[in-house]
Design a protein around this motif. Structure first.
Motif, PDB file in Angstrom:
ATOM      1  N   THR A  58      -2.280  11.802  -7.474  1.00 31.72           N
ATOM      2  CA  THR A  58      -2.882  12.330  -6.249  1.00 31.72           C
ATOM      3  C   THR A  58      -1.982  13.438  -5.700  1.00 31.72           C
ATOM      4  N   GLU A  59      -2.615  14.393  -5.064  1.00 35.13           N
ATOM      5  CA  GLU A  59      -1.851  15.467  -4.424  1.00 35.13           C
ATOM      6  C   GLU A  59      -2.010  15.405  -2.909  1.00 35.13           C
ATOM      7  N   ASP A 104       0.828  -1.211   0.000  1.00 37.69           N
ATOM      8  CA  ASP A 104       0.000   0.000   0.000  1.00 37.69           C
ATOM      9  C   ASP A 104       0.859   1.257   0.000  1.00 37.69           C
ATOM     10  N   ALA A 105       1.927   1.247   0.792  1.00 37.84           N
ATOM     11  CA  ALA A 105       2.820   2.404   0.850  1.00 37.84           C
ATOM     12  C   ALA A 105       3.500   2.619  -0.502  1.00 37.84           C
ATOM     13  N   GLU A 106       3.925   1.541  -1.129  1.00 35.97           N
ATOM     14  CA  GLU A 106       4.564   1.656  -2.444  1.00 35.97           C
ATOM     15  C   GLU A 106       3.585   2.192  -3.485  1.00 35.97           C
ATOM     16  N   ASN A 107       2.344   1.716  -3.434  1.00 33.55           N
ATOM     17  CA  ASN A 107       1.322   2.212  -4.362  1.00 33.55           C
ATOM     18  C   ASN A 107       1.050   3.697  -4.153  1.00 33.55           C
ATOM     19  N   GLU A 108       0.995   4.129  -2.900  1.00 33.98           N
ATOM     20  CA  GLU A 108       0.785   5.547  -2.611  1.00 33.98           C
ATOM     21  C   GLU A 108       1.964   6.386  -3.097  1.00 33.98           C
ATOM     22  N   LYS A 109       3.176   5.872  -2.936  1.00 35.93           N
ATOM     23  CA  LYS A 109       4.360   6.583  -3.437  1.00 35.93           C
ATOM     24  C   LYS A 109       4.286   6.753  -4.950  1.00 35.93           C
ATOM     25  N   LEU A 110       3.909   5.682  -5.644  1.00 40.12           N
ATOM     26  CA  LEU A 110       3.811   5.745  -7.100  1.00 40.12           C
ATOM     27  C   LEU A 110       2.726   6.716  -7.552  1.00 40.12           C
ATOM     28  N   LEU A 149      -0.265   9.362   1.721  1.00 36.00           N
ATOM     29  CA  LEU A 149       1.091   8.857   1.521  1.00 36.00           C
ATOM     30  C   LEU A 149       1.815   8.718   2.850  1.00 36.00           C
ATOM     31  N   THR A 150       1.750   9.749   3.663  1.00 35.39           N
ATOM     32  CA  THR A 150       2.434   9.730   4.961  1.00 35.39           C
ATOM     33  C   THR A 150       1.866   8.649   5.872  1.00 35.39           C
ATOM     34  N   ILE A 151       0.552   8.522   5.897  1.00 39.17           N
ATOM     35  CA  ILE A 151      -0.088   7.518   6.746  1.00 39.17           C
ATOM     36  C   ILE A 151       0.291   6.117   6.296  1.00 39.17           C
TER      37      ILE A 151
END
Length: 119
Positions: free
Chosen positions: A80-81, A67-73, A86-88
Motif C-alpha cells: 500500500t502507498e 492493526d497498526a502492526e499490519n499497516e506498518k508491514l 498507517l498514520t491513523i
C-alpha cells in the motif's frame, strides 16, 4: 480500513464506554458507582463487571496494536502507498495504549492506598 470508519471512532468510543460502565472517569479516576446498574445484577458483582471491562479494554487495545502492526508491514512491503491509513492506525493504537496504561496506573494507585490503610 477507510476514513469514514476511522472517523466514526466506534472502537475508541467503546474503550471510553467500558470505562464509564464500570465507574471510571478519565479526568477524576474512580467515581462513586458504575453508570449502568445492570452490571451489578444478581448474575454478577461489581468486581466481575470491572474485570470484564478491563479484559474488553485490553482486547480492544491489542486489536489496535495488531492493526497498526499490519499497516506498518503492508507499507514496508509496498503493498500500500496510503500513509493515511498507517498514520491513523498508529495513532489509534497509541491512544488506546495510553488510556489502558492510565487506567492501570490509577488502579495500582488505588490498590496501594488500600494496602497502606491501617485497620
Amino acid at each position: 480500513m477507510d476514513i469514514s470508519t476511522t472517523l466514526a471512532g466506534i472502537n475508541s468510543a467503546q474503550i471510553a464506554q467500558n470505562g464509564q460502565r464500570i465507574g471510571l472517569n478519565s479526568t477524576y479516576g474512580l467515581t462513586s458507582r458504575p453508570l449502568k446498574e445492570e452490571a451489578l445484577s444478581a448474575d454478577g458483582t461489581m468486581f466481575s463487571a470491572l474485570l470484564d471491562s478491563a479484559i474488553n479494554n485490553i482486547n480492544t487495545t491489542n486489536s489496535y496494536l495488531s492493526d497498526a502492526e499490519n499497516e506498518k508491514l503492508k507499507w514496508a512491503l509496498g503493498e500500500t502507498e496510503n500513509t493515511h491509513d498507517l498514520t491513523i492506525a498508529m495513532e489509534k493504537a497509541s491512544t488506546a495504549l495510553q488510556y489502558t496504561v492510565a487506567i492501570r496506573d490509577r488502579l495500582l494507585e488505588a490498590y496501594r492506598e488500600l494496602m497502606q490503610m491501617q485497620i
